[in-house]
Design a protein around this motif. Sequence first.
Motif, short mmCIF file in Angstrom:
data_model
loop_
_atom_site.label_atom_id
_atom_site.label_comp_id
_atom_site.label_asym_id
_atom_site.label_seq_id
_atom_site.Cartn_x
_atom_site.Cartn_y
_atom_site.Cartn_z
N ASN A 33 26.55 83.51 9.88
CA ASN A 33 25.52 83.71 10.89
C ASN A 33 24.94 82.37 11.34
O ASN A 33 24.83 82.09 12.54
N LEU A 34 24.62 81.50 10.38
CA LEU A 34 23.96 80.24 10.71
C LEU A 34 24.83 79.38 11.64
O LEU A 34 24.33 78.82 12.62
N LYS A 39 25.92 76.97 17.03
CA LYS A 39 26.77 76.76 18.21
C LYS A 39 26.05 77.10 19.50
O LYS A 39 26.27 76.48 20.53
N THR A 40 25.17 78.10 19.43
CA THR A 40 24.46 78.52 20.65
C THR A 40 23.12 77.81 20.81
O THR A 40 22.42 78.04 21.80
N VAL A 109 25.79 86.97 -0.67
CA VAL A 109 24.68 87.92 -0.86
C VAL A 109 23.38 87.31 -0.36
O VAL A 109 22.61 87.94 0.38
N GLY A 110 23.11 86.05 -0.74
CA GLY A 110 21.87 85.42 -0.29
C GLY A 110 21.82 85.28 1.22
O GLY A 110 20.79 85.56 1.86
N GLY A 111 22.93 84.87 1.81
CA GLY A 111 22.97 84.71 3.26
C GLY A 111 22.82 86.02 3.99
O GLY A 111 22.19 86.09 5.06
N ASN A 112 23.38 87.09 3.42
CA ASN A 112 23.28 88.40 4.06
C ASN A 112 21.81 88.78 4.23
O ASN A 112 21.41 89.29 5.29
N LEU A 113 21.00 88.53 3.20
CA LEU A 113 19.58 88.90 3.28
C LEU A 113 18.83 88.10 4.33
O LEU A 113 17.84 88.56 4.88
N ARG A 116 19.90 86.72 10.74
CA ARG A 116 18.92 86.95 11.79
C ARG A 116 19.33 88.14 12.65
O ARG A 116 20.48 88.57 12.66
N THR A 117 18.35 88.63 13.41
CA THR A 117 18.61 89.77 14.28
C THR A 117 19.66 89.43 15.34
O THR A 117 19.82 88.26 15.73
N ARG A 118 20.39 90.45 15.78
CA ARG A 118 21.36 90.23 16.86
C ARG A 118 20.79 90.62 18.22
O ARG A 118 21.53 90.82 19.19
#
Length: 330
Positions: A33-34, A39-40, A109-113, A116-118
């Motif tokens: 996600n990060l 990139k955007t 697991v940590g990153g999943n929590l 950010r919102t889509r």
Amino acid sequence: MKEFGYQRATDVAGALAALDTHPGARFLGGGTNLVDLMKTGVERPAHLVDVRDVPLPGIEPTADGGLRIGATVTNSDLAAHPEVRRRYPALTQAVLAGASGQLRNMATVGGNLLQRTRCGYFTDVSKACNKRVPGSGCPAIEGEHHNHAVLGASAHCVAVHPSDMGVALAAFDAVVSYETQDGPGETPITEFYLPVGDTPHLETVLPPGALITGVTLPPAAVASRSRYRKVRERASFAFAIGSVAAALDIRDGVVREARVALGAVASRPWRARTAEQVLTGAAADAETFAAAAEAELAPARPLPHNRHKVPLLRNLVTAVLTELAEEAAR
Ligand code: SF4
């Protein structure tokens, strides 16, 4: 993409120190996600501290009969673990319902929590968004919001949390552990995400600079008969329109214990405690299941273009509870 520094941490203390040393630094897990947000231009960290080599526990039993899951465990390894599959099947189902196989192999697991919102306005830096730029406004309320929140939103943000895994963890009372320069801390996942209020840019109770180190699942016999069901716009790979994690312990036709959590309805995985209260001690039948779903969704405040989510969730909860009861009766 903005230029950034990069380093790998090999232990927790080193990771925390590296973040402290570099203003504007962020921890990097799987990056699923990060890196997209970098990139955007939504995320613009000056420095990344890669924590994938930090030695955290894998998936281990706890002394009281629960499971401790290290924060860098990949979603694939979590879903495949035999004790997770046997004791918390809804968690395996939730993880497998998220993303694609390739992403699950990378995502942690940590990153999943912390994903950010889509919300499309959040991910488009040319648009206003209170979550990205506090005080700039929330165009979703008058604009595109067909998959936004129906529970717990505010006039400042109506985004939903995208995690499937988090919904099952909420149903099972998981506890999130973290480390800071001042020592360790932990918080139940049901209190991990902050209410939206007028500060949608503040998302969790994690102290600044904290590193999530793991998630603990308390022992829960009820979880062994559990299910996760996700409704999405395409079967292959999409975020939920609505989802439910549920578990039932039924004896002599009566619900002794119930766990219910909803996904894609709010800014956090939504523990459905009202539904659980209706279910507990009641006859395990269609009438009770429908009443539980109805009670949980009574406070729902949908927007003009997401009204469909309320009956969708009502039917989803009722169907999953019915399936669990039929399974128990076999
Ligand atoms: Fe931003 Fe939240 Fe509004 Fe989406 S719903 S535009 S994330 S403030």
